[in-house]
Design an enzyme around this catalytic site. Structure first.
Site, PDB file in Angstrom:
ATOM      1  CB  SER A 123       2.641 -11.107  -0.347  1.00 44.88           C
ATOM      2  OG  SER A 123       1.647 -11.571   0.539  1.00 44.88           O
ATOM      3  CE1 TYR A 127      -1.661  -9.210  -3.461  1.00 40.71           C
ATOM      4  CE2 TYR A 127      -1.062 -11.092  -2.100  1.00 40.71           C
ATOM      5  CZ  TYR A 127      -1.022  -9.732  -2.353  1.00 40.71           C
ATOM      6  OH  TYR A 127      -0.334  -8.901  -1.495  1.00 40.71           O
TER       7      TYR A 127
HETATM    8  P1  NAD Z   1      -2.515   0.083  -1.233  1.00 42.92           P
HETATM    9  O1  NAD Z   1      -3.789  -0.280  -1.917  1.00 42.92           O
HETATM   10  O2  NAD Z   1      -2.551   0.842   0.034  1.00 42.92           O
HETATM   11  O3  NAD Z   1      -1.576   0.873  -2.249  1.00 42.92           O
HETATM   12  C1  NAD Z   1      -1.391   0.424  -3.555  1.00 42.92           C
HETATM   13  C2  NAD Z   1      -0.619   1.466  -4.323  1.00 42.92           C
HETATM   14  O4  NAD Z   1      -0.468   0.989  -5.667  1.00 42.92           O
HETATM   15  C3  NAD Z   1      -1.339   2.815  -4.440  1.00 42.92           C
HETATM   16  O5  NAD Z   1      -0.387   3.850  -4.447  1.00 42.92           O
HETATM   17  C4  NAD Z   1      -2.029   2.715  -5.801  1.00 42.92           C
HETATM   18  O6  NAD Z   1      -2.285   3.981  -6.395  1.00 42.92           O
HETATM   19  C5  NAD Z   1      -0.981   1.957  -6.581  1.00 42.92           C
HETATM   20  N1  NAD Z   1      -1.503   1.252  -7.744  1.00 42.92           N
HETATM   21  C6  NAD Z   1      -2.530   0.386  -7.820  1.00 42.92           C
HETATM   22  N2  NAD Z   1      -2.696  -0.026  -9.088  1.00 42.92           N
HETATM   23  C7  NAD Z   1      -1.754   0.611  -9.826  1.00 42.92           C
HETATM   24  C8  NAD Z   1      -1.418   0.612 -11.200  1.00 42.92           C
HETATM   25  N3  NAD Z   1      -2.101  -0.111 -12.085  1.00 42.92           N
HETATM   26  N4  NAD Z   1      -0.398   1.397 -11.608  1.00 42.92           N
HETATM   27  C9  NAD Z   1       0.286   2.183 -10.739  1.00 42.92           C
HETATM   28  N5  NAD Z   1       0.001   2.220  -9.425  1.00 42.92           N
HETATM   29  C10 NAD Z   1      -1.000   1.444  -8.979  1.00 42.92           C
HETATM   30  O7  NAD Z   1      -1.744  -1.333  -1.066  1.00 42.92           O
HETATM   31  P2  NAD Z   1      -0.625  -1.802  -0.025  1.00 42.92           P
HETATM   32  O8  NAD Z   1      -1.290  -2.679   0.980  1.00 42.92           O
HETATM   33  O9  NAD Z   1       0.216  -0.688   0.411  1.00 42.92           O
HETATM   34  O10 NAD Z   1       0.198  -2.802  -0.954  1.00 42.92           O
HETATM   35  C11 NAD Z   1       1.429  -2.455  -1.546  1.00 42.92           C
HETATM   36  C12 NAD Z   1       2.140  -3.725  -1.970  1.00 42.92           C
HETATM   37  O11 NAD Z   1       2.402  -4.546  -0.834  1.00 42.92           O
HETATM   38  C13 NAD Z   1       1.343  -4.594  -2.946  1.00 42.92           C
HETATM   39  O12 NAD Z   1       2.206  -5.166  -3.901  1.00 42.92           O
HETATM   40  C14 NAD Z   1       0.765  -5.664  -2.050  1.00 42.92           C
HETATM   41  O13 NAD Z   1       0.499  -6.846  -2.748  1.00 42.92           O
HETATM   42  C15 NAD Z   1       1.897  -5.836  -1.054  1.00 42.92           C
HETATM   43  N6  NAD Z   1       1.490  -6.438   0.210  1.00 42.92           N
HETATM   44  C16 NAD Z   1       0.577  -5.821   1.007  1.00 42.92           C
HETATM   45  C17 NAD Z   1       0.211  -6.419   2.204  1.00 42.92           C
HETATM   46  C18 NAD Z   1      -0.751  -5.807   3.160  1.00 42.92           C
HETATM   47  O14 NAD Z   1      -1.106  -6.468   4.148  1.00 42.92           O
HETATM   48  N7  NAD Z   1      -1.191  -4.579   2.969  1.00 42.92           N
HETATM   49  C19 NAD Z   1       0.778  -7.643   2.563  1.00 42.92           C
HETATM   50  C20 NAD Z   1       1.688  -8.229   1.718  1.00 42.92           C
HETATM   51  C21 NAD Z   1       2.048  -7.616   0.541  1.00 42.92           C
END
Ligand code: NAD
Length: 260
Positions: free
Chosen positions: A142, A155
């Site tokens: 991130s 985080y």
């Molecule tokens: P999201 O909430 O849309 O999806 C999260 C996914 O992880 C889902 O499929 C959920 O079922 C799964 N998940 C959650 N807890 C779990 C567990 N204990 N075991 C197995 N699966 C689990 O989130 P997102 O925004 O798509 O984020 C995905 C990744 O990208 C994360 O690591 C997040 O930190 C990172 N990220 C997101 C953003 C953003 O702006 N959305 C920015 C930077 C980094």
């Protein structure tokens, strides 16, 4: 490009992970997709991915908080596909509170899912990748792996740690066909971020659209969200021969967030 290869994408039932899974399937990779969700919705998703791209897709509901479930997931992938060639450690959660109010259980869970899970997955897949002489590991970090924001202690700590882990893995595999890199998105409009927008809207009594614009204005100079498709494109590049010597890198996809 990835025909005959198998990709494990954690947290692939939503948001960025789903965008990455779609992008890798479009290149011909078979998929082991992990994540939570309604069984019917997951069935529909695996069927759609398999039909659309002519690849083999299976789901694992393993909870990334538990090392033994991670080991079982990797064993499931090896039994089904022979080996796992590509790993995208993407599953992640968020919780916001000031440090002194941060619930200990939330700290432990975020560190387990956002950081330790990547260690357990990598530890489990590396021997077979070494034996086959090829592998791709991409860790979804991130902008918060590079800079901090208030109220996100767990985080930010986990994502900074994930970038360190990425570099160590890159060094330990430097003389092999295995690469390990990280992608650092800024704001991507997924359920994880929508919840933060809804919280700000409720807290400050704002319309959701205003809260969204405020979130972008605070951090992301482009004033536009990055998309799961764009993150999928960067992961696909990291899996390509052009990226053979990209090792231990953190690729920002953040609309200029960390250029400031
Ligand atoms: P999201 O909430 O849309 O999806 C999260 C996914 O992880 C889902 O499929 C959920 O079922 C799964 N998940 C959650 N807890 C779990 C567990 N204990 N075991 C197995 N699966 C689990 O989130 P997102 O925004 O798509 O984020 C995905 C990744 O990208 C994360 O690591 C997040 O930190 C990172 N990220 C997101 C953003 C953003 O702006 N959305 C920015 C930077 C980094």
């Amino acid at each position: 490009m990835l025909k005959g290869k198998t990709a494990l994408v954690t947290g692939a039932t939503s948001g960025i992970g789903l965008g990455v899974a779609r992008a890798l399937a479009a290149q011909g990779a078979n998929l082991l997709i992990n994540g939570f969700g309604e069984p019917a919705a997951i069935d529909a998703l695996t069927t759609d991915l398999a039909r659309r791209h002519g690849v083999d897709v299976v789901h694992s509901g393993a909870d990334m908080a538990w090392p033994e479930e991670i080991a079982a997931m990797v064993a499931q992938g090896a039994a089904r596909f022979g080996a796992i060639d590509i790993v995208v450690n993407n599953a992640g959660i968020q919780y916001t509170a000031a440090l002194e109010d941060f619930p200990v259980g939330q700290w432990d869970r975020i560190l387990a899912i956002n950081l330790s899970a990547a260690f357990h997955v990598m530890r489990a897949v590396l021997p077979a990748m070494r034996a086959r002489g090829w592998g791709r590991i991409v860790n979804l970090a991130s902008a918060h792996g590079l800079v901090a924001s208030a109220s996100k202690s767990a985080y930010v700590a986990a994502k900074h740690g994930l970038l360190g882990l990425t570099k160590v893995a890159a060094l330990e595999t430097a003389r092999t066909g295995i690469t390990c890199n990280a992608v650092c998105p800024g704001w991507v409009l997924t359920p994880l971020v929508q919840k933060q927008i809804d919280d700000v809207a409720a807290r400050d009594g704002l319309p959701v659209e205003t809260a969204k614009a405020r979130l972008l204005a605070e951090k992301q100079p482009s004033l536009e969200f990055a998309t799961p498709e764009q993150i999928g494109g960067v992961v696909t590049f990291l899996c390509s021969p052009a990226a053979d010597q990209v090792r231990g890198a953190s690729i920002s996809v953040d609309g200029g967030w960390t250029a400031q």
